[in-house]
Design an enzyme around this catalytic site. Structure first.
Site, PDB file in Angstrom:
ATOM      1  N   VAL A 299       0.833  -1.197   0.000  1.00 58.18           N
ATOM      2  CA  VAL A 299       0.000   0.000   0.000  1.00 58.18           C
ATOM      3  C   VAL A 299       0.870   1.249   0.000  1.00 58.18           C
ATOM      4  CG1 VAL A 299      -1.621   1.347   1.357  1.00 58.18           C
ATOM      5  CG2 VAL A 299      -1.943  -1.111   1.095  1.00 58.18           C
ATOM      6  N   ASP A 346      -5.631  34.975 -35.210  1.00 60.38           N
ATOM      7  CA  ASP A 346      -6.153  35.973 -36.134  1.00 60.38           C
ATOM      8  C   ASP A 346      -5.710  37.338 -35.629  1.00 60.38           C
ATOM      9  OD1 ASP A 346      -7.817  36.141 -34.009  1.00 60.38           O
ATOM     10  OD2 ASP A 346      -9.582  35.380 -35.038  1.00 60.38           O
TER      11      ASP A 346
HETATM   12  P1  ATP Z   1      -9.390  38.570 -38.438  1.00 57.34           P
HETATM   13  O1  ATP Z   1      -9.640  37.367 -39.292  1.00 57.34           O
HETATM   14  O2  ATP Z   1      -7.965  38.776 -38.129  1.00 57.34           O
HETATM   15  O3  ATP Z   1     -10.280  38.694 -37.249  1.00 57.34           O
HETATM   16  P2  ATP Z   1     -10.984  40.386 -39.956  1.00 57.34           P
HETATM   17  O4  ATP Z   1     -11.875  40.849 -38.889  1.00 57.34           O
HETATM   18  O5  ATP Z   1     -10.515  41.392 -40.933  1.00 57.34           O
HETATM   19  O6  ATP Z   1      -9.666  39.788 -39.406  1.00 57.34           O
HETATM   20  P3  ATP Z   1     -13.179  39.067 -41.160  1.00 57.34           P
HETATM   21  O7  ATP Z   1     -14.079  39.433 -40.056  1.00 57.34           O
HETATM   22  O8  ATP Z   1     -13.294  37.747 -41.817  1.00 57.34           O
HETATM   23  O9  ATP Z   1     -11.672  39.194 -40.721  1.00 57.34           O
HETATM   24  O10 ATP Z   1     -13.328  40.208 -42.247  1.00 57.34           O
HETATM   25  C1  ATP Z   1     -12.754  40.090 -43.540  1.00 57.34           C
HETATM   26  C2  ATP Z   1     -12.921  41.366 -44.309  1.00 57.34           C
HETATM   27  O11 ATP Z   1     -14.307  41.636 -44.477  1.00 57.34           O
HETATM   28  C3  ATP Z   1     -12.358  42.587 -43.613  1.00 57.34           C
HETATM   29  O12 ATP Z   1     -11.018  42.813 -43.922  1.00 57.34           O
HETATM   30  C4  ATP Z   1     -13.251  43.699 -44.136  1.00 57.34           C
HETATM   31  O13 ATP Z   1     -12.741  44.205 -45.349  1.00 57.34           O
HETATM   32  C5  ATP Z   1     -14.561  43.010 -44.372  1.00 57.34           C
HETATM   33  N1  ATP Z   1     -15.472  43.257 -43.255  1.00 57.34           N
HETATM   34  C6  ATP Z   1     -15.249  43.051 -41.968  1.00 57.34           C
HETATM   35  N2  ATP Z   1     -16.312  43.362 -41.229  1.00 57.34           N
HETATM   36  C7  ATP Z   1     -17.256  43.774 -42.082  1.00 57.34           C
HETATM   37  C8  ATP Z   1     -18.605  44.219 -41.942  1.00 57.34           C
HETATM   38  N3  ATP Z   1     -19.187  44.309 -40.774  1.00 57.34           N
HETATM   39  N4  ATP Z   1     -19.279  44.562 -43.048  1.00 57.34           N
HETATM   40  C9  ATP Z   1     -18.687  44.442 -44.249  1.00 57.34           C
HETATM   41  N5  ATP Z   1     -17.448  44.045 -44.445  1.00 57.34           N
HETATM   42  C10 ATP Z   1     -16.723  43.713 -43.394  1.00 57.34           C
END
Ligand code: ATP
Length: 936
Positions: A299, A346
């Site tokens: 044990v 990201d």
């Molecule tokens: P990460 O991937 O690093 O978070 P991110 O936020 O740029 O970066 P996504 O959210 O996929 O990634 O956005 C991709 C692209 O889409 C952006 O670079 C922007 O040009 C466009 N985008 C982001 N938010 C919006 C929105 N609310 N409306 C329209 N286009 C957008």
């Protein structure tokens, strides 16, 4: 088929939204009042699926006695008590009482440890509990999902886990995944239309159900059932509490423990048999003594408590991580974290602050800068030439009107601070519109929204459709990644009108976009299109062609400053042999510039999602070995990137926040979700949730992971070397009995240490120091080493060498003290047998305490950071205190077969026991010298 009726017997999916709202006493604009919600919460109970009834404390305590070894000890107690009844050689059955007390103490410690671990796991569950967005008192509120009540107005967004059963009353392309409930693998499109009362669960398209997920779009729904009243709650058998699988480390230790156990039990059997045969033990009572000893040895030496201590240490470590904002969802992740060799992160919000502010606007005829800071509305538009021409002014107004309308965020002032509700990118656009003198309320009145095509990371685009109150027709406003949006444009805005978009202009716009990105600005393009009223009917899904033939209105560049701690965290990770990789949806130039600023890549190279798509898997595996920035990627690309990194042998920690990041998070060795901006779906797929979305927190979690692993190794070194020392002492003590002066009378058993002493050392005085090693503070050098290799054993060959060396020193030292205390043997002494055994007992106990200091490292001297762990010194003091009691309190003397020791005896025990420290220091010195010369 089950149909959940509303309070007055109304079937929710068969009722029109207004009727149902009336029946449930809710207002479809303002929701419930707080007071009413509180009253309903009391009436209906919390919105929780109750798993199994908790196991009562007494049952958990009794479960400690289910262990085979504990049962053996109980048998030993019975034998000892039987012997006492037979012999009546003392006033009380001291030995039996002592063994039983040790069993109880052991069970109590096991119980406390398990309870602590369970409490820690429960606390973590609570930390990562779901929240729900509702409208109460006419305001949008984020509340704990457990506090939802029937009648609540629930807001659902892409990525949410649906927290209650609810009737949909508004939808913008809301789609849910219902596989968890109905087994249907295809997404279900939701609508607000009434369906028949007898419609099956899978076809109730106007309902959303607990435990399913919103995979696309948005919607609003009235809660109709909560907790066990939901469809999920009704499914019996599904509600077994989530059990935590043993981690690989726990499994390995379990295996190691079992092997050691078998060896030790084998030794105990062989020894007992040898004693009986060689010592010619014939008397039944003496045979019983030998058996008790055999059980005690087995044990004591079997590390059966290891998995429990590991769980406790993991759980404590997990609490430490939670204090640093990393919430661990699976204990196994803690181990894996320590060996992470790549952190794929990201950008937005993780490496940057996600506090957007528009800095530049560029239209066909002008460029202008935007002043101000944060989300406050103060700030001027400064045109490049000094003044706006009429054309330029009209273009800027159109650009910002579209940006303000194709928008779901709100910016409000709270306690003097301006804050965004919703997407910060969109919040920043609203603020820019205000700075340009556009009033949201006026725009909303002039251009009421009648439809929306939501944003998604794949599309990188969103559009809204509005009725133009003045002009009569409809107008589409679109915004998104400029490179993507431009492909949908055939014209461009010029002043009040539009003109065709030539190839040259297209190139110019892309060039301008690149220039903005070179200033590390996040860029967005905006486009508009006027369409006849007939092209779109309100309440129907918009036709994809509405997002074509747009007129490009301009570019918007916004800053998103890097987090101040990010560069240092990247450097720290790199010092720890961990590569940081940036994987973003953003523009390649913006990504490359930010990556350079943060030290992620020096060469400014970025591979885009489009390039990635053209590569086969082998090419991708080669690329990820060289390139650290991936831009304009989709969630699906993330999955390929994880696999490619893993194919290169990396252990990958990867971040994600969207619904479609879930597969990548699951495939990564450590999936990390964002606590603030992440969707429920991503959180559920992840192993760790970052409460602050911060890259630096990942690095801190890696450090904690390494520290926990190091601590587990510390107490393994300690416990295993102690056990080996004890077994070797007994084994060689019996083998060499006559050589070391142990009196061996015919037919009786004389042992170096008696059964209760061995049990005492192992189960009592060793316990506290082992636990204290489990909470040893992290050593700064941890983050200067390369990550642990994949598949590296918990107990390495070098550790085993140290463990065996220490065990041998302990056995030799203890037997030496015993020999020196007794007449005869190698060293002549004058003491009695009991005195000799007490000396050996105390020396062996003190050996453990000196060895605790050794166990903190295989290379580093025990004198480095000697006083950094207060718990350790407290544990040592406690063990010494207990030992003093056992050898100086008369009643305990009888139970443990001890006599009081004098000063000189103590001194001798301490001197011999300290040898383990000095000798191990010497061996560490040799190890360090060898490893400097590159010898393992
Ligand atoms: P990460 O991937 O690093 O978070 P991110 O936020 O740029 O970066 P996504 O959210 O996929 O990634 O956005 C991709 C692209 O889409 C952006 O670079 C922007 O040009 C466009 N985008 C982001 N938010 C919006 C929105 N609310 N409306 C329209 N286009 C957008």
């Amino acid at each position: 088929m089950t149909v959940a009726p509303a309070p007055d017997g109304m079937v929710p999916h068969a009722a029109a939204p207004r009727e149902l709202a009336k029946a449930l006493g809710t207002d479809l604009r303002c929701g419930l009042s707080s007071a009413e919600a509180a009253a309903r919460l009391r009436r209906h109970g919390r919105n929780e699926l109750i798993a199994e009834a908790p196991v009562p404390a007494w049952r958990r305590f009794l479960a400690q006695f289910q262990d085979v070894l504990v049962v053996l000890l109980l048998v030993a107690t019975a034998i000892s008590a039987g012997l006492w009844l037979h012999r009546r050689d003392a006033a009380l059955p001291y030995e039996a009482i002592a063994i039983f007390a040790v069993v109880l103490l052991n069970a109590a410690m096991g119980y406390v440890q398990e309870t602590r671990a369970a409490a820690a796991v429960a606390a973590l569950r609570a930390l990562s509990a779901n929240a729900a967005s509702t409208i109460r008192d006419g305001e949008r509120r984020r509340i704990a999902a457990a506090e939802l009540v029937p009648g609540d107005l629930l807001l659902v967004e892409e990525g949410d886990t649906i927290p209650a059963d609810a009737r949909v009353v508004a939808t913008t392309a809301l789609t849910t995944g219902e596989a968890a409930l109905t087994g249907e693998s295809l997404p279900v499109h939701k609508s607000i239309d009434v369906v028949d009362a007898d419609t099956g669960l899978g076809d109730r398209v106007n309902m959303v159900f607990t435990g399913t997920t919103a995979t696309y779009g948005r919607g609003m729904a009235v809660v109709t059932a909560t907790g066990m009243q939901t469809e999920m709650g009704r499914i019996a058998g599904m509600l077994t509490g989530a059990t935590e699988e043993p981690t690989p480390l726990q499994r390995e230790l379990d295996r190691t423990g079992k092997v050691i156990g078998l060896v030790v039990v084998g030794i105990a059997i062989v020894m007992s048999a040898t004693i009986i045969v060689v010592g010619d033990v014939r008397e039944a009572a003496s045979i019983a003594d030998v058996l008790i000893f055999g059980v005690a040895l087995a044990v004591a030496a079997v590390p059966e408590g290891l998995p429990a201590i590991v769980t406790a240490v993991l759980a404590i470590g997990v609490q430490r991580m939670a204090r640093r904002s990393a919430i661990v969802r699976h204990l196994a992740a803690v181990e894996t974290l320590g060996s992470a060799s790549v952190i794929a992160s990201d950008k937005t919000g993780t490496l940057t602050k996600n506090e957007m502010m528009v800095r530049r606007l560029v239209t066909s005829s002008c460029g202008c800068s935007v002043g101000g800071s944060g989300y406050g509305p103060d700030g001027e538009l400064a045109p490049d030439g000094g003044t706006f021409g009429d054309e330029a002014r009209a273009e800027i107004d159109r650009l910002l009107t579209a940006a303000d309308r194709a928008n779901n965020a709100d910016v409000t002032e709270q306690d003097g601070r301006w804050i965004v509700h919703g997407d910060p990118t969109e919040g920043a656009l609203r603020v820019a519109a205000i700075k340009a003198g556009l009033r949201s309320a006026d725009l909303a009145a002039r251009l009421p929204r009648i439809g929306e095509v939501p944003f998604s990371s794949e599309r990188k685009l969103m559009s809204t459709i509005h009725r133009d109150v003045r002009g009569g027709g409809n107008v589409v406003f679109a915004k998104g990644a400029p490179d993507v949006l431009l492909q949908r444009c055939t014209r461009e805005v010029l002043g009040d009108g539009t003109r065709p978009l030539t190839e040259d202009r297209r190139r110019e716009i892309l060039h301008c976009n690149d220039l903005l990105a070179r200033d590390a600005l996040r860029t967005l393009g905006v486009a508009v299109r006027e369409v006849p009223a007939e092209a779109f009917r309100e309440g129907t899904p918009p036709d994809p062609s509405l997002e074509q033939e747009l007129a490009f209105a301009g570019l918007i560049g916004m800053i998103d400053p890097p987090r101040p701690e990010a560069a240092a965290a990247v450097a720290r990770a790199s010092g720890a042999g961990i590569r940081s990789v940036l994987i973003t949806g953003d523009h390649p130039t913006t990504a490359a510039i930010i990556a350079q600023e943060l030290g992620i890549s020096a060469d400014g190279r970025a591979v885009t999602g489009a390039e990635l798509e053209r590569m086969d898997d082998a090419a991708l595996v080669r690329t990820v070995a060289e390139v650290s920035v991936f831009a304009r990627v989709d969630p699906l690309h993330k999955l390929r990137l994880v696999k490619a990194l893993q194919a290169n042998g990396a252990i990958v920690a990867m971040t994600g926040d969207g619904v479609n990041d879930a597969p990548a998070l699951k495939t990564a060795d450590i999936g990390i979700a964002m606590g603030v901006t992440g969707t429920d779906v991503s959180k559920e797929a992840a192993d760790i949730v970052l409460a602050d979305d911060n890259f630096a927190t990942i690095v801190a979690a890696v450090e904690e992971g390494r520290a926990i692993f190091a601590n587990i190794r510390k107490f393994l070194r300690f416990l295993l070397s102690s056990n080996i020392g004890e077994v070797a002492t007994m084994f060689f003590g019996v083998l060499l009995a006559s050589r070391i002066g142990l009196p061996s009378e015919h037919g009786t058993l004389v042992l170096p240490l008696i059964a209760t002493q061995i049990l005492w050392i192992n189960l009592v005085t060793d316990g506290a120091p082992a636990l204290a090693l489990g909470v040893d503070p992290a050593d700064a050098s941890l983050m200067r080493k390369a990550p642990r290799a994949r598949g590296e054993r918990v107990i390495t060959a070098r550790m085993w060498r140290g463990i065996v060396l220490v065990g041998a020193i302990m056995a030799a030292g203890t037997l030496y003290v015993l020999d020196a205390a007794l007449p005869g043997g190698f060293v002549e002494g004058r003491g009695t047998l009991v005195h000799g055994q007490t000396m050996a007992f105390t020396t062996l106990m003190l050996f453990q305490l000196f060895n605790v200091l050794n166990a903190r490292s295989d290379e580093q001297s025990a004198f480095v950071r000697l006083f950094t762990n207060g718990w350790l010194w407290l544990a040592i003091a406690l063990s010494i205190g207990l030992q003093l009691l056992v050898i100086h309190v008369p009643a305990l003397q009888r139970a443990f077969g001890t006599v009081a020791l004098g000063w000189s005896d103590w001194l001798r025990c301490v001197a011999v026991a300290s040898s383990v420290l000095w000798l191990r220091e010497l061996s560490k010195l040799a190890t360090r010298a060898l490893s400097r010369r590159g010898v393992e």
